[in-house]
Scaffold this active site. Structure first.
Site, PDB file in Angstrom:
ATOM      1  N   GLY A  46       9.279 -19.909 -19.049  1.00  0.00           N
ATOM      2  CA  GLY A  46       9.652 -21.320 -19.184  1.00  0.00           C
ATOM      3  C   GLY A  46       8.505 -22.084 -19.806  1.00  0.00           C
ATOM      4  O   GLY A  46       7.352 -21.638 -19.763  1.00  0.00           O
ATOM      5  N   GLN A  51       3.165 -28.942 -22.245  1.00  0.00           N
ATOM      6  CA  GLN A  51       2.230 -27.811 -22.258  1.00  0.00           C
ATOM      7  C   GLN A  51       1.739 -27.481 -23.665  1.00  0.00           C
ATOM      8  O   GLN A  51       0.728 -26.783 -23.824  1.00  0.00           O
ATOM      9  CB  GLN A  51       2.863 -26.572 -21.598  1.00  0.00           C
ATOM     10  CG  GLN A  51       3.089 -26.769 -20.092  1.00  0.00           C
ATOM     11  CD  GLN A  51       3.698 -25.550 -19.435  1.00  0.00           C
ATOM     12  OE1 GLN A  51       4.908 -25.368 -19.461  1.00  0.00           O
ATOM     13  NE2 GLN A  51       2.880 -24.693 -18.858  1.00  0.00           N
ATOM     14  N   CYS A  94       1.779 -20.204 -13.768  1.00  0.00           N
ATOM     15  CA  CYS A  94       1.928 -21.264 -14.777  1.00  0.00           C
ATOM     16  C   CYS A  94       1.030 -20.933 -15.956  1.00  0.00           C
ATOM     17  O   CYS A  94      -0.144 -20.594 -15.773  1.00  0.00           O
ATOM     18  CB  CYS A  94       1.533 -22.610 -14.179  1.00  0.00           C
ATOM     19  SG  CYS A  94       1.763 -23.995 -15.313  1.00  0.00           S
ATOM     20  N   LEU A  95       1.578 -21.043 -17.157  1.00  0.00           N
ATOM     21  CA  LEU A  95       0.787 -20.750 -18.358  1.00  0.00           C
ATOM     22  C   LEU A  95      -0.388 -21.718 -18.491  1.00  0.00           C
ATOM     23  O   LEU A  95      -1.359 -21.416 -19.178  1.00  0.00           O
ATOM     24  CB  LEU A  95       1.676 -20.806 -19.603  1.00  0.00           C
ATOM     25  CG  LEU A  95       2.766 -19.722 -19.664  1.00  0.00           C
ATOM     26  CD1 LEU A  95       3.711 -19.985 -20.833  1.00  0.00           C
ATOM     27  CD2 LEU A  95       2.159 -18.331 -19.773  1.00  0.00           C
ATOM     28  N   HIS A 136      10.035 -26.159 -11.343  1.00  0.00           N
ATOM     29  CA  HIS A 136       8.672 -26.036 -11.860  1.00  0.00           C
ATOM     30  C   HIS A 136       8.532 -26.825 -13.174  1.00  0.00           C
ATOM     31  O   HIS A 136       7.562 -27.559 -13.370  1.00  0.00           O
ATOM     32  CB  HIS A 136       8.359 -24.548 -12.060  1.00  0.00           C
ATOM     33  CG  HIS A 136       7.031 -24.230 -12.674  1.00  0.00           C
ATOM     34  ND1 HIS A 136       6.037 -23.549 -12.005  1.00  0.00           N
ATOM     35  CD2 HIS A 136       6.528 -24.456 -13.926  1.00  0.00           C
ATOM     36  CE1 HIS A 136       4.992 -23.398 -12.803  1.00  0.00           C
ATOM     37  NE2 HIS A 136       5.264 -23.935 -13.988  1.00  0.00           N
ATOM     38  N   GLU A 137       9.528 -26.690 -14.071  1.00  0.00           N
ATOM     39  CA  GLU A 137       9.452 -27.367 -15.383  1.00  0.00           C
ATOM     40  C   GLU A 137       9.688 -28.875 -15.256  1.00  0.00           C
ATOM     41  O   GLU A 137       9.022 -29.670 -15.948  1.00  0.00           O
ATOM     42  CB  GLU A 137      10.463 -26.758 -16.361  1.00  0.00           C
ATOM     43  CG  GLU A 137      10.326 -25.254 -16.623  1.00  0.00           C
ATOM     44  CD  GLU A 137       8.946 -24.793 -16.990  1.00  0.00           C
ATOM     45  OE1 GLU A 137       8.097 -25.618 -17.393  1.00  0.00           O
ATOM     46  OE2 GLU A 137       8.687 -23.578 -16.848  1.00  0.00           O
ATOM     47  N   HIS A 140       6.587 -30.484 -14.337  1.00  0.00           N
ATOM     48  CA  HIS A 140       5.700 -30.696 -15.500  1.00  0.00           C
ATOM     49  C   HIS A 140       6.041 -32.005 -16.213  1.00  0.00           C
ATOM     50  O   HIS A 140       5.146 -32.720 -16.675  1.00  0.00           O
ATOM     51  CB  HIS A 140       5.854 -29.554 -16.518  1.00  0.00           C
ATOM     52  CG  HIS A 140       4.987 -28.358 -16.265  1.00  0.00           C
ATOM     53  ND1 HIS A 140       3.607 -28.415 -16.221  1.00  0.00           N
ATOM     54  CD2 HIS A 140       5.296 -27.048 -16.095  1.00  0.00           C
ATOM     55  CE1 HIS A 140       3.115 -27.200 -16.015  1.00  0.00           C
ATOM     56  NE2 HIS A 140       4.123 -26.346 -15.930  1.00  0.00           N
TER      57      HIS A 140
HETATM   58  O1  GNR Z   1       6.042 -17.914 -17.111  1.00  0.00           O
HETATM   59  C1  GNR Z   1       6.200 -18.525 -16.048  1.00  0.00           C
HETATM   60  N1  GNR Z   1       6.582 -17.843 -14.944  1.00  0.00           N
HETATM   61  C2  GNR Z   1       6.992 -18.470 -13.774  1.00  0.00           C
HETATM   62  C3  GNR Z   1       7.098 -17.688 -12.634  1.00  0.00           C
HETATM   63  C4  GNR Z   1       7.508 -18.245 -11.449  1.00  0.00           C
HETATM   64  C5  GNR Z   1       7.805 -19.583 -11.384  1.00  0.00           C
HETATM   65  C6  GNR Z   1       7.685 -20.380 -12.494  1.00  0.00           C
HETATM   66  C7  GNR Z   1       7.277 -19.833 -13.691  1.00  0.00           C
HETATM   67  S1  GNR Z   1       7.171 -20.819 -15.089  1.00  0.00           S
HETATM   68  C8  GNR Z   1       5.915 -19.970 -15.978  1.00  0.00           C
HETATM   69  C9  GNR Z   1       5.685 -20.607 -17.346  1.00  0.00           C
HETATM   70  C10 GNR Z   1       5.213 -22.029 -17.153  1.00  0.00           C
HETATM   71  O2  GNR Z   1       4.091 -22.322 -16.893  1.00  0.00           O
HETATM   72  N2  GNR Z   1       6.112 -22.963 -17.279  1.00  0.00           N
HETATM   73  O3  GNR Z   1       5.775 -24.245 -17.114  1.00  0.00           O
HETATM   74 NI    NI Z   2       4.071 -24.209 -15.706  1.00  0.00          NI
END
Ligand code: GNR
Ligand code: NI
Length: 171
Positions: A46, A51, A94-95, A136-137, A140
């Site tokens: 995601g 980001q 999270c990246l 999660h997104e 952000h």
């Molecule tokens: O790649 C991602 N893996 C992930 C694993 C578990 C819960 C959320 C994520 S999102 C993350 C990529 C990211 O940072 N998205 O904002």
């Molecule tokens: Ni993230």
């Protein structure tokens, strides 16, 4: 074109509240393409536009497993319209916080309304990984990171570590 860099904490931009998309036009489709490129390259499942430094409410996602065909999905102006009282615990990464993983407790299921790339209103009832990833997104888009759901001790420890790394890189 070069692949866009993914911002890493403590980059202050990650704390911005992203702006709603007014029109789903060519510039948004181009942004989504650049986001997919950065997301697949990372690789991640995601990505929120902030980001890659763009404070607009656009999310890309692909939850397909390695051996499956790609399943690119775009969520524009996503909004949680219902969440379950039941919670679940999922390990998140999270990246923008590379190589750090921790379990996060969130509502197990959510209903999310959003616009697709054609500007049509859609709604999805999500559970499991999709529910986790959407929450999660959407966090952000509001300047919230998954470490904000952890104890202050853990959060402060992570921020300190990545602040130190950033300072060393700047030397
Ligand atoms: O790649 C991602 N893996 C992930 C694993 C578990 C819960 C959320 C994520 S999102 C993350 C990529 C990211 O940072 N998205 O904002
Ligand atoms: Ni993230």
């Amino acid at each position: 074109m070069a692949i866009r860099d993914i911002l890493v904490i403590p980059d202050k931009k990650l704390r911005l509240v992203s702006q709603p998309v007014a029109n789903v036009d060519g510039s948004i489709r181009k942004l989504a393409e650049e986001m997919f490129e950065a997301m697949y390259d990372a690789p991640g499942i995601g990505l929120a536009a902030i980001q890659i430094g763009e404070p607009v409410r656009v999310v890309t996602m692909d939850l397909a497993k390695k051996d499956e065909e790609k399943q690119p999905q775009v969520f524009i102006n996503p909004e949680i319209v219902w969440s379950s009282d039941e919670t679940s615990l999922h390990e998140e990464g999270c990246l923008s916080i590379p190589d750090y993983y921790e379990e996060v407790k969130r509502p197990a299921e959510v209903k999310v309304k959003y616009l697709d790339l054609e500007g049509r209103l859609q709604e999805v009832h999500a559970r499991d990984l999709l529910a986790t990833c959407l929450q999660h997104e959407i966090d952000h888009l509001n300047g919230v990171l998954f470490i904000d759901h952890l104890s202050k001790l853990k959060r402060d420890r992570v921020i300190k570590k990545y602040t130190k790394i950033a300072k060393q890189a700047a030397e």
